[in-house]
Design an enzyme around this catalytic site. Structure first.
Site, mmCIF file in Angstrom:
data_model
loop_
_atom_site.group_PDB
_atom_site.id
_atom_site.type_symbol
_atom_site.label_atom_id
_atom_site.label_comp_id
_atom_site.label_asym_id
_atom_site.label_seq_id
_atom_site.Cartn_x
_atom_site.Cartn_y
_atom_site.Cartn_z
ATOM 1 C CE LYS A 50 -3.915 -2.288 2.236
ATOM 2 N NZ LYS A 50 -4.588 -2.645 3.504
ATOM 3 C CD GLN A 94 -3.700 -4.555 6.497
ATOM 4 O OE1 GLN A 94 -3.742 -3.505 5.868
ATOM 5 N NE2 GLN A 94 -4.269 -5.662 6.071
ATOM 6 C CG ASP A 117 -9.383 0.390 5.671
ATOM 7 O OD1 ASP A 117 -9.190 -0.063 4.541
ATOM 8 O OD2 ASP A 117 -8.641 0.168 6.646
HETATM 9 N N1 GUN Z 1 -7.403 -6.613 6.521
HETATM 10 C C1 GUN Z 1 -7.966 -7.324 5.527
HETATM 11 N N2 GUN Z 1 -8.536 -6.495 4.634
HETATM 12 C C2 GUN Z 1 -8.343 -5.244 5.080
HETATM 13 C C3 GUN Z 1 -8.688 -3.962 4.585
HETATM 14 O O1 GUN Z 1 -9.333 -3.789 3.550
HETATM 15 N N3 GUN Z 1 -8.287 -2.916 5.333
HETATM 16 C C4 GUN Z 1 -7.604 -3.058 6.480
HETATM 17 N N4 GUN Z 1 -7.259 -1.973 7.156
HETATM 18 N N5 GUN Z 1 -7.253 -4.226 6.977
HETATM 19 C C5 GUN Z 1 -7.619 -5.314 6.270
#
Ligand code: GUN
Length: 283
Positions: A50, A94, A117
């Site tokens: 990311k 995350q 998110d």
């Molecule tokens: N863990 C699995 N998918 C995601 C996501 O889309 N965002 C975040 N922050 N954590 C995740």
């Protein structure tokens, strides 16, 4: 006939190119901070990718790595600092977080305007009300993939398998907003096969390798596979989705592969959300 393959890598690339071109025209660089707590290997890769993608597109991307031992209080303070930092447009924590931290408290602490998110209750509410919102990246990416087929969503029966807060539930809201008839199936649904059979659009997001078999699908269906499952096969470790791709492609009209389908879209939509958050914060 064999299904046409929906090329998530190519579609993600074109979204990223749009985002890069829009950022180039700005007089500032939007900033994204991704927080990772501890050293879950999958999370390490996701967060690094990311931050890397953010740089490629001209965003300021920052990866903040915090120890497993961090207290909930200290993590909340870190989020608060980022909320107050005017140069940060997007904050991503995350998931999953270590068990001693209540992830709901952390999600609730993120400024909804920086919640790229789309997990904050305020944004979840706005999504379900059909208001302008930063929508969760994976389901938003799935909508783009469905739209790429040219098959209209309106009036179609969409069957979503899985009811997670990250994918299944927001997917239902996004498809309902586009006038699909939406069914959300899950682990307690009796006769899953009969339910999936009704789907003109099927979104599989349960994390069970090859749960969705060819015989369960309606001929010509648009099949979106969100699953990423690593399983041992022929003495090797292979990546498979929630759909039995090899057989399903003989029945479906359109289908996403794993890898190369939904996966690349999540990160592209995160970049899009960060740019959107930056624009909205300045209007
Ligand atoms: N863990 C699995 N998918 C995601 C996501 O889309 N965002 C975040 N922050 N954590 C995740």
């Amino acid at each position: 006939v064999t299904a046409r393959i929906i090329d998530g890598r190519a579609i993600a690339r074109s979204i990223e190119e749009e985002v890069r071109a829009e950022i180039e025209r700005l007089r500032f660089r939007p900033g994204l901070t991704a927080i990772r707590v501890g050293s879950d290997p999958a999370s390490e890769i996701y967060v690094r990718n990311k931050a890397k993608k953010a740089h490629q597109l001209g965003l300021r991307g920052d990866e903040r790595i915090l120890p497993d031992s961090i207290t909930e209080r200290d993590l909340l303070d870190e989020v608060q600092r980022l909320n107050e930092d005017a140069d940060i447009d997007g904050i991503l924590v995350q998931l999953p977080l270590p068990k001693h931290i209540d992830s709901r408290k952390i999600i609730d602490a993120v400024d909804p305007a920086k919640d790229v998110d789309g997990f904050h209750p305020m944004n979840v509410g706005r999504l379900h009300l059909g208001r302008e919102v930063l929508a969760p990246c994976t389901p938003a990416g799935c909508v783009r993939l469905i739209e790429s087929t040219g098959v209209p969503i309106e009036g179609k029966h969409a069957v979503i398998v899985g009811r997670s807060d990250i994918v299944g539930k927001p997917m239902a809201a996004l498809l309902l907003q586009r006038n699909a008839t939406v069914t959300v199936a899950h682990s307690r649904t009796p006769d899953l096969a009969a339910v999936v059979k009704q789907g003109d659009i099927v979104v599989a997001a349960v994390g069970k390798p090859r749960l969705i078999q060819a015989e369960m699908l309606k001929r010509g269906a648009v099949v979106i596979d969100v699953g990423i499952n690593r399983i041992p096969e022929n003495n090797r470790s292979v990546l498979v989705g929630d759909v039995d791709f090899g057989h399903a492609r003989e029945v479906a009209g359109w289908i996403t592969p794993v890898p190369g389908g939904v996966g690349p879209m999540t990160i592209a939509m995160l970049m899009r959300n960060t740019l959107t958050a930056a624009m909205w914060r300045r209007r």
